[in-house]
Structures are given as C-alpha cells and as structure tokens.
Design an enzyme around this catalytic site. Structure first.
Site, PDB file in Angstrom:
ATOM      1  N   VAL A   1       0.060   9.945   6.836  1.00 43.72           N
ATOM      2  CA  VAL A   1      -0.802   9.620   5.699  1.00 43.72           C
ATOM      3  C   VAL A   1      -0.389   8.264   5.105  1.00 43.72           C
ATOM      4  O   VAL A   1      -1.239   7.480   4.689  1.00 43.72           O
ATOM      5  CB  VAL A   1      -0.738  10.725   4.615  1.00 43.72           C
ATOM      6  N   CYS A   2       0.913   7.988   5.101  1.00 46.97           N
ATOM      7  CA  CYS A   2       1.442   6.768   4.473  1.00 46.97           C
ATOM      8  C   CYS A   2       0.765   5.480   4.964  1.00 46.97           C
ATOM      9  O   CYS A   2       0.338   4.674   4.133  1.00 46.97           O
ATOM     10  CB  CYS A   2       2.950   6.683   4.665  1.00 46.97           C
ATOM     11  N   PRO A   3       0.626   5.260   6.265  1.00 50.37           N
ATOM     12  CA  PRO A   3      -0.005   4.004   6.674  1.00 50.37           C
ATOM     13  C   PRO A   3      -1.466   3.902   6.258  1.00 50.37           C
ATOM     14  O   PRO A   3      -1.958   2.805   5.983  1.00 50.37           O
ATOM     15  CB  PRO A   3       0.143   3.977   8.200  1.00 50.37           C
TER      16      PRO A   3
ATOM     17  N   LEU B   1      -1.248   2.733   2.550  1.00 50.28           N
ATOM     18  CA  LEU B   1      -0.787   1.349   2.415  1.00 50.28           C
ATOM     19  C   LEU B   1      -1.826   0.374   2.948  1.00 50.28           C
ATOM     20  O   LEU B   1      -2.012  -0.719   2.395  1.00 50.28           O
ATOM     21  CB  LEU B   1       0.563   1.162   3.094  1.00 50.28           C
TER      22      LEU B   1
END
EC number: 1.11.1.26
Length: 187
Positions: free
Chosen positions: A46-48, A51
C-alpha cells in the site's frame, strides 16, 4: 491525550531528497506548513501507492506553501534504494525521512512497538510547529492525497480567517460559517 494543537517534539534525522542525503529536524518543519506522513515500510504494498499519489499532487501542495515529509522506520539508505528501484517511488520529489530508532514515530504516537513499524499517520503542522490535523489509519487502509489537499486548504483558510470555520465537504471558494448565537439550532 490528543496531539492537536501541541507543538512537535524535537528530533533530528537523516533523509533522502532529490538524489541527496539531507538532515531534517523539527526546526526544518517550522516557518511553513508541513505534512508529515508515516507509513510502515519501504518495499511494501500500500505504501508505494500512497507515496506515488502524494508525488502526483506534490506540485499542488507546493503551490499552497506546503512541504511533504514521508517517514518510516527504514533508513535513509533504504529510501534511496527504494527510490532507485521502484517506478512509483521514482516520482517522489519530497523528503523521505529515515527513522530507524523510531524516535520520530514515537513522538507522533504512531509506533507499533511489537513490530517496530509505523501506523499510517498523517499530520498537518502549521508554521508555528503546531499539529493542526492528525489522522491515523490501520495499515491496510490507504490515504487519498486529494482529500488531504482539501483539508490543508481548510486549515489554511481557518488560520487566516479568525472566527470562521469550514463545514463538512467544504472546498476552496465555498461558503464558510461564523459561529454565533444566531446560528445555534439553525444548521
């Protein structure tokens, strides 16, 4: 205790930005509006997406005088490696702060102690260094940069228009409210 309207705690960290390693401190965040987004870890799922979404909206944040700082418990070296290898993270032009000791993550009360990782915390800090917005998500729930932009605009509006407040779903240019006795029970 809520972090809203509290001043950010002192910190010093190494970060990756624009092909360089830079130092970031609590003083770096003062004097302008700042968004600090905590995320669990580099090279995840989920993080990329989050960002990259922030990267796609970065110019709009900058037009509002807002700087973005992404923070995880990874090192600034890991941030560089991720930036060099991920198409999504290659878009990131804002500062990626390394917090391997977890000090900053704990300062903002988003540390998952048993994992050594951060929750998805989003904080808006005013130029005086006070936290004006705090949202903390379960790590399976991604954020939306366009919704964050709306909230930044509302916070900036309220800061520059004392006595006015922004109602639900307020967007720039729409009507605000002036709380008063005459409004009680009329909304």
């Amino acid at each position: 205790m809520s972090l809203i309207n509290t001043e950010i705690k002192p910190f010093k960290a190494q970060a990756y930005k624009g092909g360089q390693f830079v130092e970031v401190t609590d003083a770096t965040l003062k004097g302008k509006w700042s968004v600090v987004v905590f995320y669990p870890a580099d090279f995840t799922f989920v993080c990329p997406t989050e960002l990259e979404d922030l990267a796609d909206h970065y110019e709009q944040f900058q037009k509002l005088g807002v700087e973005i700082y992404a923070v995880s418990t990874d090192t600034h070296f890991a941030h560089k490696a991720w930036h060099d290898t991920s198409d999504a993270i290659k878009k990131v032009q804002y500062t990626m702060v390394g917090d391997p000791t977890g000090a900053i993550t704990r300062n903002f009360d988003v540390m998952i102690e048993e994992e050594g990782l951060a929750l998805r915390g989003t904080f808006l800090i005013n130029p005086e260094g006070q936290i004006k917005l705090c949202e903390i998500h379960d790590n399976g729930i991604g954020r939306d940069a366009s919704e964050l932009l709306r909230k930044v605009k509302a916070a900036q509006y309220v800061a520059s228009h004392p006595g006015e407040v922004c109602p639900a779903k307020w967007k720039e240019g729409e009507k605000t409210l002036k709380p008063s006795l005459s409004l009680v029970g009329k909304i």
